[in-house]
Scaffold this active site. Structure first.
Site, mmCIF file in Angstrom:
data_model
loop_
_atom_site.group_PDB
_atom_site.id
_atom_site.type_symbol
_atom_site.label_atom_id
_atom_site.label_comp_id
_atom_site.label_asym_id
_atom_site.label_seq_id
_atom_site.Cartn_x
_atom_site.Cartn_y
_atom_site.Cartn_z
ATOM 1 N N GLU A 336 0.856 -1.180 0.026
ATOM 2 C CA GLU A 336 0.007 0.029 -0.001
ATOM 3 C C GLU A 336 0.963 1.428 -0.129
ATOM 4 O O GLU A 336 0.804 2.227 0.864
ATOM 5 C CB GLU A 336 -0.757 0.007 1.328
ATOM 6 C CG GLU A 336 -1.834 -1.379 1.286
ATOM 7 C CD GLU A 336 -2.617 -1.370 2.635
ATOM 8 O OE1 GLU A 336 -2.093 -0.857 3.723
ATOM 9 O OE2 GLU A 336 -3.773 -1.788 2.559
ATOM 10 N N CYS A 432 -10.431 0.849 7.728
ATOM 11 C CA CYS A 432 -9.937 2.067 7.872
ATOM 12 C C CYS A 432 -10.424 3.196 7.188
ATOM 13 O O CYS A 432 -10.659 4.367 7.831
ATOM 14 C CB CYS A 432 -8.353 2.116 7.684
ATOM 15 S SG CYS A 432 -7.931 1.434 6.204
#
Lengths: 670, 670
Positions: A336, A432
């Site tokens: 990521e 998230c």
């Protein structure tokens, strides 16, 4: 010279566009998320967040009843993420979910705090108070509060700082507790946060006998500065500074925990070198911008020039080499992470919603540290494009990953693109992004203005009102804005006569200098750092700004190989994209004609009014005769071309009409 | 009606282009590989192949000395690949390398066999004989021969058919042993192969008490058919048929070994359904084409129409939806696998050298099963492009992966492209490709011609001679060929007068019907299935073929999204590419002008004569003014264009001039 954001209580948002989003967050997302935290949405992944707090609280309670301090069992490693077979199989005294699951509540309560600050809601507050009771009951008598270790075994707490997010959870706890305290004046969660911060502060530091580590996932740094701002307790500031100063020192602390990392530069956690020496944004993008935000906070408070300079270099690294035109960052799903400079693939982009939100955090801090509209430009870009795209129009589904090009079949069948979802998802086990969007949108008031003693900066043109006290007099500023649809903004200033009030009006980069100001003739104006500074208010004044919103054709730097020969269209801060719903499939065949001819059409297809763009283009096919022996290839005999009108919609509205191709970049004729 | 390949002893290759490659294999590659197998090349990864045979042989010897049958220790799992810290640390009685390390020797001895068949070399033969002694000494008295289990523990042999390659090693052992026997008449290794095959034949089958499994990596199937052809032992044919028939039956055999696979369709091993039902080429590309080759062998021998039909469907699936223009297959490095139809990325291509070689195997068998030049077209395409590209001009370095587009920086920094190497590598720990190239090039004689009773098919135009007995008379056919540089081929036929000899001359698809035949006026000619069938030879005859080699501009099917707006250039069977060495970096900026103007230049830059193509093009840049706040984007103000000459070289010659950009596809003006 630095400036500071305004407390959200001082900003009333009246904006048509944003009020609707904020209402959605208030009425749909926050209640929905509460159900999620309690595992009451059957069709979404269970969170186990409140379950874990309750399980830890029960362990605590039992210990108290037995007249002893709680003693956790010997730690048994149960993995980074543990889920029961089914919800029914979940045991009352076990931890479930990701190691950082506690933070889901903290993000929620933070959003609740922001919401209550501007929109009191006694029912919501009651729910929140009860939830806080549960959370606080989970805290150990010594102040420690992380349910993963309380339940699984305290003997291993703080032994895996790299992966186990205990300090990350502290950061989110602080953010949530401060927001809730500032909104309601209730300090129960704040006290819990302080106690956990005190506990950590006793354990961590350069002193002998203390742990010399730092968070594997940053956020605690900026959170501790925020706690310091509220409490003025030096130890919170010191702890934050310690975390920042210690990071990246050699040998890498995480090597001690994870010997397999030995000798490998730890880019992922931004621990490859001391932060002041870092010049390139690297590693996990969310972690990175959270760290940089903390660094900027520290530079702001300490005046540390080397830290400020590092922040500026890292900012430049992002905006000049690693930024998607949509304001997204983090080009690769591998880790990521940021990819290397100019590597900005469209169809495998990661561009996590949280990373764009983190960029907004970082941008606001850079703007405060070094007041220049360039930071606000990027903040606005991220906000109006990637952040907004993260949430569906009905607030019920979310993007984690924000590609700039989608072919649905590839997302399903190409393992390299399986992180790309062609439509938004209900909820994520690793949740998230949705709560991060919620807390950002509900705290939008912090981003609109900034100030120093006499000056009020307008950084985002969002309809809103605020009052600034200048030399004992209250100056009221009201902004009306047509953004993102029109570039007309009017700002009324009342009560400034006879004060030293200065209004700094941001000149957005996207106007390219094409704007008109009326109503400021009686003022002293000076253009500096991308703002018009207006002073000398002698009477109540209404300033009208007319920003040119003509759609612009944008090309990426030639070093961005993925975008060669293609352009994107922007109108004001809004990036556009083509969807299959308007244009049919095989968007790659479409070429915009030059000179580019763009028409604007108002549409209400997306609920609220929005502007579609229609561009003269051609659909181009390569013609030829099939080669024998394989039907995959043909001799090229030129192009056939059919005139078409390419319809573009704002990127933040994509994927609200079912599954289909999408592309921000479109080929252009030459 | 089917045809068969010629024994390589019957084909003398006289071709300038290929003789040089074959000499390289003989003089450089085979001796180098022998050193590798013995871990004597310090700068290459150690193989441990001969080490393992010696270790197993020592264990056997000790058992005999002790008057007992060898008993292996209880199996201890040591991983799929085990390497000592350094070569010096290797212990005499331990296994090292990959579980399939034995096969490296078998591939080598196969290439040695082919080489000795046409180029006797007593020194090489002596080395080979000694090596065979070592290998045979490792074989257990019961016939089992796989050093991984002999050394690590026989109690677990055949318990992990999916991953542990024991049957794969049997396949390569057979291929090597047959080749060596056919070349030298020496049957020591052949007998070892037969004994291992007998052992496997006793253990495997549908009967109760037998193992109902099949190879996790195919090759044994086609090898067993070859062993059957040589020995006429029915049980080898039956075993091969069993492996093919059993594959993909439900429940999947591998699920028993690997319960985590339960319920997941096993595409990777082509075991997702019975082979006769398979219509799409899926999974690991090398495994797939090895299986399909075995299926075609079985269809050939058995006349099984449903199997033939499956082979044809799988062939069509490859050539019509999954074939790179370079003859490469396997579009994704994830599982080294076929991707979904039309997904043929250039810069992340896998296109393993071995897979192209496997496609050559499959093509030759399809051609025998269903004599049509379309199979030879693809065989030739794979051979002249991906297979040849696999080896450096000096025979000392190799490509495992054959991308169609390379930007060296991306290969180094982009984890999605790290399987791509911008230059050839010395040797690989998993050394499948280099010895596979060796065995293919040294057995090239098998691919040039095919025959039935009276007809000789010319499938590849490679300078060569053969003799065919027709009705008791020897007909001599000599081919002279200018390929790949020129399209002039002459074929002399002597001794055919008065026989029923038929010469079938392949008409390559790349001529697109533009060819000239001279010298055949006195013959009866008929064009059928892509061949000119010439009969009625009344005297010695020389036929001249002039194939049009005009360079052609090729476009991929519009469904191949990666190639939209781009073209590739082919000349005859040779695919061209642009390199940075000729054109500078940023190849993506180059656009070929239309109508396409191509000039041919002869060059000796690559040792032997080769044809470079020079194409009129422009280097196009997107012009505009930088947007403020980020230097990554600019307003698009049109293209600036500079006339350039784009130089293209044969794809098989790329990366022989150091590291740089390369691209097969180039943009084209419209």
């Amino acid at each position: 010279m630095s400036i500071r954001p305004l407390d959200i209580k001082r900003v009333t948002i009246t904006d048509g566009f944003w009020s609707a989003k904020r209402a959605l967050v208030r009425k749909e997302v926050i209640p929905y998320q509460w159900e999620i935290l309690n595992d009451r949405i059957p069709e979404a992944e269970a969170s186990y967040c409140m379950h874990n707090f309750k399980a830890a609280a029960a362990l605590n309670k039992r210990a108290v009843e037995q007249g002893s301090a709680y003693e956790a069992p010997k730690f048994t490693y149960r993995g980074f993420a543990v889920f029961p077979e089914t919800r029914e199989d979940a045991k009352d005294d076990e931890f479930y979910g990701f190691v950082f699951q506690d933070s889901d509540f903290y993000k929620w309560i933070e959003a609740v705090g922001y919401t209550l600050a501007t929109n009191p809601d006694s029912l919501l507050e009651e729910t929140a108070d009860k939830a806080i009771d549960i959370v606080c009951a989970a805290q150990l008598p010594n102040g420690y509060l992380d349910t993963y270790y309380i339940i699984n075994g305290m003997d291993r707490s703080f032994t895996d700082l790299r992966d186990h997010h205990e300090l990350y959870c502290l950061g989110h706890l602080i953010e949530g507790a401060v927001a809730y305290y500032e909104a309601t004046g209730k300090d129960k969660l704040l006290n819990a946060a302080k106690r956990y911060a005190d506990y950590v502060s006793d354990k961590f530091g350069t002193e002998e006998g203390k742990i010399h580590g730092y968070p594997g996932h940053e956020i605690t740094e900026m959170a501790l500065f925020r706690l310091y701002d509220l409490t003025h307790e030096e130890r919170y500031r010191k702890l934050a500074e310690y975390f920042i100063d210690e990071r990246g020192k050699s040998p890498n602390y995480f090597e001690g925990e994870h010997p397999d990392m030995k000798g490998k530069p730890d880019y992922y956690h931004q621990a490859h070198m001391p932060v002041r020496q870092q010049t390139e944004a690297v590693g996990h993008a969310v972690r990175a911008v959270y760290l940089y935000s903390g660094m900027a906070d520290m530079a702001l408070k300490s005046g540390d020039a080397s830290l400020k300079s590092a922040c500026q270099k890292l900012w430049n690294s992002i905006v000049n080499t690693k930024l998607y035109i949509t304001g997204g960052i983090g080009a690769t799903h591998l880790g990521e992470s940021f990819s290397f400079p100019y590597d900005l693939p469209n169809d495998t982009a990661y561009s996590e919603t949280c990373a764009a939100i983190g960029l907004v955090f970082f941008a606001r801090r850079m703007l405060c540290l070094d007041p220049d509209s360039k930071y606000a430009d990027i903040m606005e870009l991220a906000l109006y494009n990637t952040v907004l795209a993260g949430m569906a129009l009905d607030g019920k589904s979310f993007f984690y990953v924000n590609p700039l090009e989608v072919i649905p079949e590839a997302c399903e069948k190409d393992e390299r693109k399986m992180h790309i979802k062609p439509v938004r998802q209900k909820w994520f086990g690793c949740a998230c992004c949705p709560p991060n969007i919620t807390r950002l949108i509900s705290s939008l008031g912090q981003y609109i203005f900034a100030e120093d003693q006499n000056t009020l900066y307008t950084n985002l043109y969002i309809g809103s009102e605020t009052v600034k006290n200048v030399g004992g007099k209250n100056v009221k500023v009201s902004v009306m804005s047509g953004l993102p649809n029109s570039g007309n903004v009017s700002i009324s200033v009342t009560g400034a006569a006879g004060t030293d009030f200065v209004l700094a009006l941001r000149l957005p980069a996207w106007t390219a200098g094409n704007y008109k100001v009326t109503g400021a003739d009686d003022l002293i104006t000076e253009i500096r750092n991308g703002y018009i500074f207006c002073s000398g208010f002698a009477a109540d004044t209404c300033i009208c700004l007319e920003f040119d919103m003509t759609a612009k054709v944008i090309a990426a730097d030639e070093k961005v190989s993925e975008d060669a020969g293609k352009v994107a269209i922007m109108r004001g801060p809004v990036v556009y994209c083509a969807e299959e719903a308007d244009n049919g499939p095989a968007l790659r065949e479409i070429r915009i004609k030059t000179p580019v001819n763009i028409t604007e059409n108002v549409t209400d297809e997306f609920g609220a009014e929005a502007i579609k763009l229609v561009v003269k283009a051609s659909r181009v096919k390569m013609e030829g005769s099939k080669i024998p022996s394989t039907s995959l290839y043909k001799t090229f005999e030129g192009f056939s071309s059919e005139d078409v009108y390419l319809t573009l919609i704002p990127y933040h509205l994509w994927a609200n009409r079912g599954e289909g191709e999408m592309s921000v970049y479109v080929g252009v004729e030459w």
